[in-house]
Design a protein around this motif. Structure first.
Motif, PDB file in Angstrom:
ATOM      1  N   PRO A 119       0.537  -1.236   0.267  1.00  0.00           N
ATOM      2  CA  PRO A 119       0.062   0.110  -0.172  1.00  0.00           C
ATOM      3  C   PRO A 119       0.889   1.338  -0.001  1.00  0.00           C
ATOM      4  O   PRO A 119       1.939   1.415   0.601  1.00  0.00           O
ATOM      5  CB  PRO A 119      -0.780  -0.199   1.248  1.00  0.00           C
ATOM      6  CG  PRO A 119      -0.680  -1.281   1.695  1.00  0.00           C
ATOM      7  CD  PRO A 119       0.561  -1.980   1.233  1.00  0.00           C
ATOM      8  N   TRP A 120       0.443   2.275  -0.780  1.00  0.00           N
ATOM      9  CA  TRP A 120       1.132   3.347  -0.789  1.00  0.00           C
ATOM     10  C   TRP A 120       1.251   4.335   0.472  1.00  0.00           C
ATOM     11  O   TRP A 120       2.094   4.757   1.158  1.00  0.00           O
ATOM     12  CB  TRP A 120       0.327   4.487  -1.763  1.00  0.00           C
ATOM     13  CG  TRP A 120       1.051   5.737  -2.174  1.00  0.00           C
ATOM     14  CD1 TRP A 120       2.289   6.161  -1.542  1.00  0.00           C
ATOM     15  CD2 TRP A 120       0.479   6.903  -2.621  1.00  0.00           C
ATOM     16  NE1 TRP A 120       2.246   7.756  -1.798  1.00  0.00           N
ATOM     17  CE2 TRP A 120       1.316   8.048  -2.611  1.00  0.00           C
ATOM     18  CE3 TRP A 120      -0.786   6.891  -3.555  1.00  0.00           C
ATOM     19  CZ2 TRP A 120       1.033   9.063  -3.175  1.00  0.00           C
ATOM     20  CZ3 TRP A 120      -1.133   8.092  -4.199  1.00  0.00           C
ATOM     21  CH2 TRP A 120      -0.061   9.190  -3.845  1.00  0.00           C
ATOM     22  N   PHE A 121      -0.024   4.191   1.356  1.00  0.00           N
ATOM     23  CA  PHE A 121      -0.291   4.696   2.689  1.00  0.00           C
ATOM     24  C   PHE A 121       0.517   3.876   3.644  1.00  0.00           C
ATOM     25  O   PHE A 121       0.762   2.553   3.598  1.00  0.00           O
ATOM     26  CB  PHE A 121      -1.663   4.527   3.065  1.00  0.00           C
ATOM     27  CG  PHE A 121      -2.148   5.099   4.429  1.00  0.00           C
ATOM     28  CD1 PHE A 121      -1.920   6.400   4.643  1.00  0.00           C
ATOM     29  CD2 PHE A 121      -2.218   4.290   5.339  1.00  0.00           C
ATOM     30  CE1 PHE A 121      -2.198   6.869   5.704  1.00  0.00           C
ATOM     31  CE2 PHE A 121      -2.375   4.569   6.692  1.00  0.00           C
ATOM     32  CZ  PHE A 121      -2.405   6.143   6.885  1.00  0.00           C
ATOM     33  N   GLY A 122       1.312   4.417   4.302  1.00  0.00           N
ATOM     34  CA  GLY A 122       2.374   4.213   5.294  1.00  0.00           C
ATOM     35  C   GLY A 122       3.740   3.650   4.686  1.00  0.00           C
ATOM     36  O   GLY A 122       4.808   3.200   5.496  1.00  0.00           O
ATOM     37  N   HIS A 123       3.977   3.660   3.474  1.00  0.00           N
ATOM     38  CA  HIS A 123       5.159   3.273   2.736  1.00  0.00           C
ATOM     39  C   HIS A 123       5.990   4.827   2.607  1.00  0.00           C
ATOM     40  O   HIS A 123       5.489   5.566   1.994  1.00  0.00           O
ATOM     41  CB  HIS A 123       5.029   2.731   1.307  1.00  0.00           C
ATOM     42  CG  HIS A 123       6.333   2.232   0.836  1.00  0.00           C
ATOM     43  ND1 HIS A 123       6.837   1.019   1.286  1.00  0.00           N
ATOM     44  CD2 HIS A 123       7.149   2.723  -0.180  1.00  0.00           C
ATOM     45  CE1 HIS A 123       7.915   0.810   0.295  1.00  0.00           C
ATOM     46  NE2 HIS A 123       8.253   1.946  -0.276  1.00  0.00           N
ATOM     47  N   GLU A 124       7.130   4.978   3.248  1.00  0.00           N
ATOM     48  CA  GLU A 124       7.880   6.057   3.526  1.00  0.00           C
ATOM     49  C   GLU A 124       8.459   6.317   2.094  1.00  0.00           C
ATOM     50  O   GLU A 124       9.128   5.599   1.411  1.00  0.00           O
ATOM     51  CB  GLU A 124       8.805   6.098   4.306  1.00  0.00           C
ATOM     52  CG  GLU A 124       9.540   7.291   4.792  1.00  0.00           C
ATOM     53  CD  GLU A 124      10.528   7.133   6.045  1.00  0.00           C
ATOM     54  OE1 GLU A 124      11.209   7.941   6.207  1.00  0.00           O
ATOM     55  OE2 GLU A 124      10.153   6.456   6.799  1.00  0.00           O
ATOM     56  N   TRP A 166      -7.467   7.464  -2.440  1.00  0.00           N
ATOM     57  CA  TRP A 166      -6.476   7.833  -1.598  1.00  0.00           C
ATOM     58  C   TRP A 166      -5.406   6.913  -1.196  1.00  0.00           C
ATOM     59  O   TRP A 166      -5.392   5.726  -2.162  1.00  0.00           O
ATOM     60  CB  TRP A 166      -7.142   8.098  -0.271  1.00  0.00           C
ATOM     61  CG  TRP A 166      -7.484   6.906   0.619  1.00  0.00           C
ATOM     62  CD1 TRP A 166      -8.503   6.063   0.409  1.00  0.00           C
ATOM     63  CD2 TRP A 166      -6.963   6.693   1.873  1.00  0.00           C
ATOM     64  NE1 TRP A 166      -8.533   5.244   1.305  1.00  0.00           N
ATOM     65  CE2 TRP A 166      -7.812   5.232   2.297  1.00  0.00           C
ATOM     66  CE3 TRP A 166      -5.856   6.820   2.746  1.00  0.00           C
ATOM     67  CZ2 TRP A 166      -7.247   4.654   3.345  1.00  0.00           C
ATOM     68  CZ3 TRP A 166      -5.544   6.089   3.864  1.00  0.00           C
ATOM     69  CH2 TRP A 166      -6.104   5.020   4.157  1.00  0.00           C
ATOM     70  N   GLU A 167      -4.518   7.216  -0.401  1.00  0.00           N
ATOM     71  CA  GLU A 167      -3.149   6.389  -0.561  1.00  0.00           C
ATOM     72  C   GLU A 167      -3.466   5.011   0.018  1.00  0.00           C
ATOM     73  O   GLU A 167      -2.599   3.951  -0.485  1.00  0.00           O
ATOM     74  CB  GLU A 167      -2.046   6.865   0.377  1.00  0.00           C
ATOM     75  CG  GLU A 167      -1.376   8.345  -0.341  1.00  0.00           C
ATOM     76  CD  GLU A 167      -2.248   9.736   0.152  1.00  0.00           C
ATOM     77  OE1 GLU A 167      -3.329   9.442   0.568  1.00  0.00           O
ATOM     78  OE2 GLU A 167      -1.681  10.512   0.025  1.00  0.00           O
ATOM     79  N   GLY A 168      -4.346   4.719   0.569  1.00  0.00           N
ATOM     80  CA  GLY A 168      -4.691   3.298   1.229  1.00  0.00           C
ATOM     81  C   GLY A 168      -5.192   2.327   0.488  1.00  0.00           C
ATOM     82  O   GLY A 168      -5.371   1.247   0.386  1.00  0.00           O
ATOM     83  N   ASN A 169      -5.606   3.090  -0.770  1.00  0.00           N
ATOM     84  CA  ASN A 169      -6.433   1.978  -1.799  1.00  0.00           C
ATOM     85  C   ASN A 169      -5.614   2.075  -3.138  1.00  0.00           C
ATOM     86  O   ASN A 169      -5.931   1.390  -4.079  1.00  0.00           O
ATOM     87  CB  ASN A 169      -7.850   2.821  -2.071  1.00  0.00           C
ATOM     88  CG  ASN A 169      -8.755   2.598  -1.102  1.00  0.00           C
ATOM     89  OD1 ASN A 169      -8.827   1.694  -0.315  1.00  0.00           O
ATOM     90  ND2 ASN A 169      -9.993   3.407  -1.248  1.00  0.00           N
ATOM     91  N   VAL A 170      -4.129   2.292  -3.078  1.00  0.00           N
ATOM     92  CA  VAL A 170      -3.206   2.403  -4.160  1.00  0.00           C
ATOM     93  C   VAL A 170      -2.116   1.476  -3.825  1.00  0.00           C
ATOM     94  O   VAL A 170      -1.215   1.814  -2.632  1.00  0.00           O
ATOM     95  CB  VAL A 170      -2.929   3.769  -4.416  1.00  0.00           C
ATOM     96  CG1 VAL A 170      -1.873   3.704  -5.604  1.00  0.00           C
ATOM     97  CG2 VAL A 170      -4.334   4.593  -4.920  1.00  0.00           C
TER      98      VAL A 170
END
Length: 330
Positions: free
Chosen positions: A111-116, A210-214
């Protein structure tokens, strides 16, 4: 408080049996309404199961039939080049469980979300997301609005569908006793709904990118999957920009727009059109209404919920102010 549907191991095994023999499953966190599991089958395949109970009392009107919309959207996008998981199984009969089920392939990547990511890497991902949006919007839908029959929010034109959507969310607010400036909203929509008439082709609009769905490849930064298509609607591509940044109030991201344009997308062109600004504000008005109602309807608690609602109300007022200051097209 909104609670997720509980499923035991035996029930889950029976539900996914048409896909294969289940060897193990682990719950997935995240998401407000669905129960999700990562599934592992005896033949080595992995998949994701999403389950939503039949009780939709804490859902907004547009959310009725969510999982059916998710499965339909994945199938509509299957040959489009948009990286979505393949649907492996659905069950909307509620014979085994008083719930709906979609089983889809497990996507690669992270997931893009949480990936630095640093600033330059983030710009690359946003550019790539703009290209994915271009692919989404090339897929034409048969009507406007939300596809689920249960929602009752589809029409032959984008203007008619949008008015239905606005009235539905205002009715939801009244049902949950959430105070809204309903007459200002109706007046703004009535004054500017003619700006929606140039949208004569219904595009597939994810509305929640949003980032969590990518999902991205952490090495190449390519987008290798998008998920959670349950809130997809058919309509104006500009609606996508608000769905991807639901609390945003400024100009859409330049990297996203450049990636969209480079991939043959229409977002920058539509924004620059005579109706582009008004359409963007109308979409922001709609999303702000939804976000304002959610904390009460879902039963959110804590200081974050207060901040969430206050932010949504501030954005709602800003959208109204901008629309009220915008001349009505002749």
């Amino acid at each position: 408080m909104l609670t997720k549907f509980l499923v035991d191991e035996a029930q889950l095994t029976d539900l996914v049996a048409p896909v294969g023999r289940l060897s193990s499953a682990e719950p997935l966190s995240g998401g407000m309404f669905a129960t999700a599991y990562r599934l592992h089958f005896d033949d080595g395949r992995s998949a994701v199961a999403k389950i939503v109970g039949a009780d939709t009392s804490r859902f907004l009107t547009y959310e009725r039939g969510l999982l059916g919309t998710e499965a339909l959207t994945y199938r509509m996008l299957e040959d489009s080049g948009v990286p979505v998981p393949r649907v492996l199984h659905t069950d909307f009969t509620r014979e085994l469980l008083d719930a709906d089920l979609v089983v889809a392939e497990h996507l690669p990547g992270v997931p893009w979300f949480g990936h630095e990511l640093d600033e330059a890497q983030t710009a690359v991902v946003r550019h790539n997301l703009g290209a994915v949006m271009a692919g989404l919007h090339r897929v034409e839908a048969p009507s406007f609005g939300y596809p689920a029959a249960d929602a009752g929010l589809s029409a032959g034109t984008w203007r008619d569908a949008f008015v239905l959507m606005i009235e539905a969310v205002l009715a939801d607010a009244e049902r949950w006793q959430v105070a809204l400036p309903a007459e200002r909203v109706r007046a703004a929509v009535a004054a500017h709904c003619g700006a929606l008439d140039p949208v004569t082709r219904a595009a597939v609009v994810h509305t929640d990118l949003w980032e969590g769905n990518v999902f991205i490849d952490p090495e190449t930064l390519d987008i290798v999957g998008i998920i959670d298509t349950e809130r997809t609607l058919w309509g104006d591509p500009l609606h996508e920009l608000v769905g991807a940044d639901q609390f945003g109030t400024g100009e859409p991201n330049v990297d996203l727009l450049s990636g969209n344009t480079a991939a043959g997308g229409v977002l920058a062109r539509e924004l620059a059109s005579p109706t582009g600004f008004t359409r963007l504000q109308l979409s922001r008005l709609y999303f702000s209404l939804v976000l304002t109602i959610e904390p009460t309807m879902r039963g959110y608690e804590g200081e974050w919920a207060v901040g969430y609602e206050n932010g949504a109300r501030s954005n709602l007022d800003l959208a109204l102010v901008r629309l009220e200051a915008t001349p009505t097209a002749s």
